[in-house]
Design a protein around this motif. Structure first.
Motif, PDB file in Angstrom:
ATOM      1  N   GLU A   2      44.003  87.670  22.955  1.00 44.93           N
ATOM      2  CA  GLU A   2      42.846  88.132  22.176  1.00 44.93           C
ATOM      3  C   GLU A   2      42.863  87.531  20.768  1.00 44.93           C
ATOM      4  O   GLU A   2      41.815  87.163  20.242  1.00 44.93           O
ATOM      5  CB  GLU A   2      42.799  89.657  22.128  1.00 44.93           C
ATOM      6  N   ARG A   5      41.758  83.924  21.040  1.00 43.53           N
ATOM      7  CA  ARG A   5      40.313  83.870  21.252  1.00 43.53           C
ATOM      8  C   ARG A   5      39.556  84.160  19.959  1.00 43.53           C
ATOM      9  O   ARG A   5      38.573  83.498  19.643  1.00 43.53           O
ATOM     10  CB  ARG A   5      39.904  84.852  22.345  1.00 43.53           C
ATOM     11  N   ASP A  10      36.523  81.098  20.727  1.00 41.33           N
ATOM     12  CA  ASP A  10      36.271  80.755  22.126  1.00 41.33           C
ATOM     13  C   ASP A  10      36.713  81.921  23.002  1.00 41.33           C
ATOM     14  O   ASP A  10      37.901  82.084  23.274  1.00 41.33           O
ATOM     15  CB  ASP A  10      37.037  79.486  22.499  1.00 41.33           C
ATOM     16  N   SER A  11      35.768  82.717  23.440  1.00 42.47           N
ATOM     17  CA  SER A  11      36.095  83.893  24.250  1.00 42.47           C
ATOM     18  C   SER A  11      36.588  83.535  25.647  1.00 42.47           C
ATOM     19  O   SER A  11      37.095  84.389  26.365  1.00 42.47           O
ATOM     20  CB  SER A  11      34.885  84.816  24.357  1.00 42.47           C
ATOM     21  N   SER A  12      36.457  82.267  26.027  1.00 39.22           N
ATOM     22  CA  SER A  12      36.913  81.853  27.358  1.00 39.22           C
ATOM     23  C   SER A  12      38.279  81.173  27.319  1.00 39.22           C
ATOM     24  O   SER A  12      38.739  80.676  28.350  1.00 39.22           O
ATOM     25  CB  SER A  12      35.878  80.920  27.994  1.00 39.22           C
ATOM     26  N   ALA A  13      38.945  81.140  26.169  1.00 39.61           N
ATOM     27  CA  ALA A  13      40.276  80.524  26.072  1.00 39.61           C
ATOM     28  C   ALA A  13      41.245  81.223  27.019  1.00 39.61           C
ATOM     29  O   ALA A  13      41.248  82.454  27.113  1.00 39.61           O
ATOM     30  CB  ALA A  13      40.785  80.590  24.640  1.00 39.61           C
ATOM     31  N   PHE A  43      40.971  75.519  25.978  1.00 40.78           N
ATOM     32  CA  PHE A  43      39.722  75.850  25.294  1.00 40.78           C
ATOM     33  C   PHE A  43      38.668  74.917  25.887  1.00 40.78           C
ATOM     34  O   PHE A  43      38.457  73.828  25.365  1.00 40.78           O
ATOM     35  CB  PHE A  43      39.854  75.626  23.784  1.00 40.78           C
TER      36      PHE A  43
END
Length: 83
Positions: A2, A5, A10-13, A43
């Motif tokens: 978290e 991210r 980048d919330s998809s890391a 990322f």
């Protein structure tokens, strides 16, 4: 994850498995040196790879391997800012 991210935006890391080829391009030689990472963070198509406490920036290849081009030092926050 978290924190990574949040720092990267980048919330998809995601972390990647270590069972892949990871190399760094040798400066000015057109050759590659293998790395033995203990962490790989993805990322999208860019990756940060930690080898012996040093973070390397690279790109995730279609075959799952990672080709790095430079070290970004030992500070993860600084390496993330370089994304």
């Amino acid at each position: 994850m978290e924190r990574v991210r949040a720092l990267s935006g980048d919330s998809s890391a995601v972390p990647l498995s270590l069972d892949r080829l990871v190399v760094v391009e040798a400066a000015g030689q057109g050759d590659y040196e293998p790395l033995r990472p203990d962490v790989i963070l993805a990322f999208h198509e860019l990756c940060l790879v930690r080898d012996d406490g040093e973070w390397f920036m690279g790109q995730l290849d279609d075959d799952g391997s990672v080709i790095c081009w430079a070290s970004y030092g030992s500070d993860l926050v600084e390496a993330i800012r370089s994304l």
